[in-house]
Design a protein around this motif. Structure first.
Motif, PDB file in Angstrom:
ATOM      1  N   GLU A   1       0.802  -1.225   0.000  1.00 43.40           N
ATOM      2  CA  GLU A   1       0.000   0.000   0.000  1.00 43.40           C
ATOM      3  C   GLU A   1       0.836   1.277   0.000  1.00 43.40           C
ATOM      4  O   GLU A   1       0.462   2.272  -0.632  1.00 43.40           O
ATOM      5  N   ARG A   2       1.945   1.267   0.732  1.00 45.75           N
ATOM      6  CA  ARG A   2       2.672   2.522   0.958  1.00 45.75           C
ATOM      7  C   ARG A   2       3.990   2.629   0.203  1.00 45.75           C
ATOM      8  O   ARG A   2       4.501   3.732  -0.003  1.00 45.75           O
ATOM      9  N   TRP A   3       4.551   1.484  -0.202  1.00 44.10           N
ATOM     10  CA  TRP A   3       5.863   1.518  -0.849  1.00 44.10           C
ATOM     11  C   TRP A   3       5.761   1.207  -2.335  1.00 44.10           C
ATOM     12  O   TRP A   3       5.813   2.099  -3.183  1.00 44.10           O
ATOM     13  N   LYS A   4       5.584  -0.062  -2.685  1.00 43.84           N
ATOM     14  CA  LYS A   4       5.664  -0.470  -4.089  1.00 43.84           C
ATOM     15  C   LYS A   4       4.546   0.129  -4.936  1.00 43.84           C
ATOM     16  O   LYS A   4       4.799   0.667  -6.029  1.00 43.84           O
ATOM     17  N   GLY A   5       3.304   0.030  -4.462  1.00 42.84           N
ATOM     18  CA  GLY A   5       2.190   0.556  -5.242  1.00 42.84           C
ATOM     19  C   GLY A   5       2.342   2.035  -5.564  1.00 42.84           C
ATOM     20  O   GLY A   5       2.314   2.438  -6.737  1.00 42.84           O
ATOM     21  N   PRO A   6       2.507   2.891  -4.553  1.00 43.09           N
ATOM     22  CA  PRO A   6       2.661   4.321  -4.822  1.00 43.09           C
ATOM     23  C   PRO A   6       3.911   4.654  -5.649  1.00 43.09           C
ATOM     24  O   PRO A   6       3.872   5.545  -6.506  1.00 43.09           O
ATOM     25  N   MET A   7       5.015   3.949  -5.398  1.00 47.35           N
ATOM     26  CA  MET A   7       6.244   4.246  -6.141  1.00 47.35           C
ATOM     27  C   MET A   7       6.071   3.928  -7.619  1.00 47.35           C
ATOM     28  O   MET A   7       6.427   4.729  -8.488  1.00 47.35           O
ATOM     29  N   TRP A   8       5.538   2.758  -7.922  1.00 48.66           N
ATOM     30  CA  TRP A   8       5.357   2.392  -9.326  1.00 48.66           C
ATOM     31  C   TRP A   8       4.419   3.365 -10.031  1.00 48.66           C
ATOM     32  O   TRP A   8       4.668   3.770 -11.170  1.00 48.66           O
ATOM     33  N   LYS A   9       3.355   3.748  -9.336  1.00 48.81           N
ATOM     34  CA  LYS A   9       2.402   4.677  -9.935  1.00 48.81           C
ATOM     35  C   LYS A   9       3.057   6.025 -10.214  1.00 48.81           C
ATOM     36  O   LYS A   9       2.853   6.622 -11.285  1.00 48.81           O
ATOM     37  N   GLU A  10       3.864   6.512  -9.272  1.00 51.59           N
ATOM     38  CA  GLU A  10       4.535   7.794  -9.465  1.00 51.59           C
ATOM     39  C   GLU A  10       5.559   7.730 -10.600  1.00 51.59           C
ATOM     40  O   GLU A  10       5.840   8.743 -11.242  1.00 51.59           O
ATOM     41  N   LEU A  11       6.088   6.549 -10.865  1.00 55.10           N
ATOM     42  CA  LEU A  11       7.045   6.373 -11.955  1.00 55.10           C
ATOM     43  C   LEU A  11       6.365   6.151 -13.305  1.00 55.10           C
ATOM     44  O   LEU A  11       7.040   5.947 -14.311  1.00 55.10           O
ATOM     45  N   GLY A  12       5.038   6.190 -13.318  1.00 56.42           N
ATOM     46  CA  GLY A  12       4.312   6.131 -14.574  1.00 56.42           C
ATOM     47  C   GLY A  12       3.794   4.774 -14.975  1.00 56.42           C
ATOM     48  O   GLY A  12       3.223   4.615 -16.057  1.00 56.42           O
TER      49      GLY A  12
ATOM     50  N   ASP B   1       7.491   6.659   3.680  1.00 56.95           N
ATOM     51  CA  ASP B   1       6.164   6.458   4.238  1.00 56.95           C
ATOM     52  C   ASP B   1       6.023   5.048   4.806  1.00 56.95           C
ATOM     53  O   ASP B   1       5.419   4.831   5.861  1.00 56.95           O
ATOM     54  N   TYR B   2       6.597   4.070   4.086  1.00 57.83           N
ATOM     55  CA  TYR B   2       6.557   2.697   4.572  1.00 57.83           C
ATOM     56  C   TYR B   2       7.305   2.559   5.894  1.00 57.83           C
ATOM     57  O   TYR B   2       6.817   1.936   6.843  1.00 57.83           O
ATOM     58  N   ALA B   3       8.483   3.159   5.974  1.00 56.76           N
ATOM     59  CA  ALA B   3       9.283   3.071   7.202  1.00 56.76           C
ATOM     60  C   ALA B   3       8.571   3.731   8.384  1.00 56.76           C
ATOM     61  O   ALA B   3       8.594   3.215   9.508  1.00 56.76           O
ATOM     62  N   ILE B   4       7.907   4.853   8.119  1.00 59.80           N
ATOM     63  CA  ILE B   4       7.253   5.596   9.204  1.00 59.80           C
ATOM     64  C   ILE B   4       5.906   4.996   9.579  1.00 59.80           C
ATOM     65  O   ILE B   4       5.589   4.825  10.765  1.00 59.80           O
ATOM     66  N   ASN B   5       5.106   4.649   8.566  1.00 58.34           N
ATOM     67  CA  ASN B   5       3.708   4.288   8.813  1.00 58.34           C
ATOM     68  C   ASN B   5       3.311   2.861   8.435  1.00 58.34           C
ATOM     69  O   ASN B   5       2.213   2.425   8.787  1.00 58.34           O
ATOM     70  N   GLY B   6       4.168   2.140   7.724  1.00 60.90           N
ATOM     71  CA  GLY B   6       3.724   0.887   7.145  1.00 60.90           C
ATOM     72  C   GLY B   6       4.230  -0.383   7.774  1.00 60.90           C
ATOM     73  O   GLY B   6       3.879  -1.481   7.329  1.00 60.90           O
TER      74      GLY B   6
ATOM     75  N   SER C   1       7.817   7.009  -1.031  1.00 57.68           N
ATOM     76  CA  SER C   1       7.138   5.751  -0.727  1.00 57.68           C
ATOM     77  C   SER C   1       7.873   4.931   0.329  1.00 57.68           C
ATOM     78  O   SER C   1       7.256   4.419   1.270  1.00 57.68           O
ATOM     79  N   LEU C   2       9.192   4.825   0.203  1.00 56.73           N
ATOM     80  CA  LEU C   2       9.949   4.059   1.186  1.00 56.73           C
ATOM     81  C   LEU C   2       9.920   4.749   2.541  1.00 56.73           C
ATOM     82  O   LEU C   2       9.814   4.085   3.589  1.00 56.73           O
TER      83      LEU C   2
ATOM     84  N   ALA D   1      14.742   3.610   6.689  1.00 51.86           N
ATOM     85  CA  ALA D   1      14.712   5.042   6.982  1.00 51.86           C
ATOM     86  C   ALA D   1      15.999   5.722   6.515  1.00 51.86           C
ATOM     87  O   ALA D   1      15.968   6.818   5.944  1.00 51.86           O
ATOM     88  N   LYS D   2      17.120   5.057   6.725  1.00 53.69           N
ATOM     89  CA  LYS D   2      18.412   5.616   6.293  1.00 53.69           C
ATOM     90  C   LYS D   2      18.466   5.757   4.777  1.00 53.69           C
ATOM     91  O   LYS D   2      18.963   6.756   4.255  1.00 53.69           O
TER      92      LYS D   2
END
Length: 418
Positions: free
Chosen positions: A215-226, A361-366, A358-359, A381-382
């Motif tokens: 939900e927070r990492w792969k999905g949003p990242m791929w979508k933002e990359l087109g 958000d995943y580290a903080i909330n996912g 995305s990463l 996070a690093k």
């Protein structure tokens, strides 16, 4: 002696006819692979397509004839018309997806290929070899529509499904990773190809421990990359294969992109494989080089053209097309004006931004407390901090830098907890 010779010829002819006979309609629990794959399986575990992969790359003594898969073939009126297909990769060694996909395959006329012996415990090179041995065995006997061939799998199988689609997008129209994500290829031309051709339907469960990743990492990242991407979160579901109705909905959504994939193939033939064959290294490199040269001809697509030509040079360096690609790259590098360099920087910025957001958000909330990935939170996070740092340094007074500074403050707190 003549009778013996005739008998031998008859036996050979019978074997050849039998080998060429298409599978009968219906479900078969175990089909043996008849010949080694013609598909470029070694490319999935490297950035080269060698003429001959190392003999032990898939493991010492690997034998394609010892691999098998379960198969469903729908009834057909036109035996020449390419069929849509589902390629399922299990987390375990036994196929696990047929029952969930059975209603869809029977209702919509999909071939189902359930790979056996390619679970999470199998080394990567052998795993992809097994999968492509099975897929290509079906393609030898049945024409499969590359625009509607979808690779899928559960958990680690879903990650491998992504690897297949992102490395060999010409054979697939999309990917359905279940309760997991996957990694894009590093090659820029393949990232463009994923955005131009593939659709990604990610499915997770409400209580799936990989929900945050999806939900927070792969999905949003791929979508933002087109990349055409959609995420499903199934209520009351954990880390398991989703219900048949959800899978049918995801496949219907993937099918909505089929016309666009077909249109792309008409413009750029190298973007789509044939339904039942596999090009030689010479033909594949030549076709992709031609596409790159066509892209180079227009200023608007010049950067994409260069990345495509670079892909030919790196993937098939020993072929005539690979050598020609290297010379073409050198001629562009020698030019006084290089307007594509700004596009290269912009593309890198886009990728850094998508991953940082995305990463982070995943580290903080996912990652919930008790998750198997909780120990990896500081490293994630690093990584996000480093990406934001590069973006902030590139344009310190930009809105993006302001966003990054706010995120870095949150992420640093996670690193300090290590």
């Amino acid at each position: 002696m003549r009778l013996a010779l005739l008998a031998g010829l008859f036996a050979l002819a019978t074997a050849l006819v039998g080998a060429a006979a298409p599978p009968a309609p219906g479900y078969t629990p175990k089909v043996a692979v008849s010949a080694p794959t013609r598909l470029d399986w070694a490319y999935l575990v490297s950035n080269r397509s060698p003429a001959e992969p190392p003999a032990d790359l898939a493991g010492k003594g690997y034998d394609s004839a010892k691999q098998s898969y379960e198969l469903f073939v729908p009834a057909r009126k036109d035996v020449k018309k390419p069929l849509p297909a589902i390629v399922f990769i299990s987390a375990g060694d036994e196929p696990a997806g047929w029952k969930a996909f059975e209603p869809l395959c029977k209702d919509k006329g999909f071939v189902f290929i359930g790979v056996r012996g390619a679970g999470n415990n199998v080394d990567g090179p052998k795993r992809v070899r097994v999968i492509l041995d099975c897929l290509d065995d079906v393609r030898r006997h049945l024409p499969l529509d590359p625009d509607r061939t979808y690779t899928t799998g559960i958990s680690g199988g879903g990650r491998i499904a992504c690897s297949l689609a992102f490395a060999l997008p010409e054979y697939f129209g999309g990917v359905i990773p279940l309760c997991a994500g996957g990694d894009l290829r590093d090659e820029q031309w393949l990232r463009f190809r994923a955005a131009d051709r593939l659709s990604a339907a990610l499915i997770t469960g409400e209580s799936d421990f990989n929900r945050g990743e999806v939900e927070r990492w792969k999905g949003p990242m791929w979508k933002e990359l087109g990349i055409r991407t959609k995420v499903w979160t199934v209520p009351k579901m954990g880390h398991t294969v989703p219900p048949a109705a959800v899978l049918a909905e995801a496949v219907a959504w993937l099918d909505q992109g089929a016309d666009a994939r077909a249109a792309l193939a008409k413009k750029y033939p190298a973007s789509r494989a044939t339904p039942d064959g596999a090009p030689s290294r010479a033909d594949a490199s030549k076709a992709l080089l031609k596409e790159g040269q066509e892209l180079l001809a227009a200023r608007a697509t010049e950067y994409r053209g260069l990345m495509t030509v670079k892909g030919v040079s790196e993937r098939w360096p020993d072929t005539d097309a690979g050598k020609a690609a290297r010379k073409l790259l050198e001629s562009y590098e020698a030019k006084a004006e290089k307007p594509w360099e700004a596009e290269d920087v912009a593309e890198l910025r886009k990728q850094f931004t998508a991953e940082a957001r995305s990463l982070g958000d995943y580290a903080i909330n996912g990652i919930p407390t008790g998750s198997p990935y909780e120990k990896d939170r500081p490293a994630m996070a690093k990584r996000a901090i480093d990406l934001w740092g590069a973006l902030i340094g590139d344009a310190p007074n930009s809105p993006l830098a302001k966003e990054g500074n706010a995120r870095v403050a949150e992420l640093e707190a996670l690193v300090k907890k290590k």
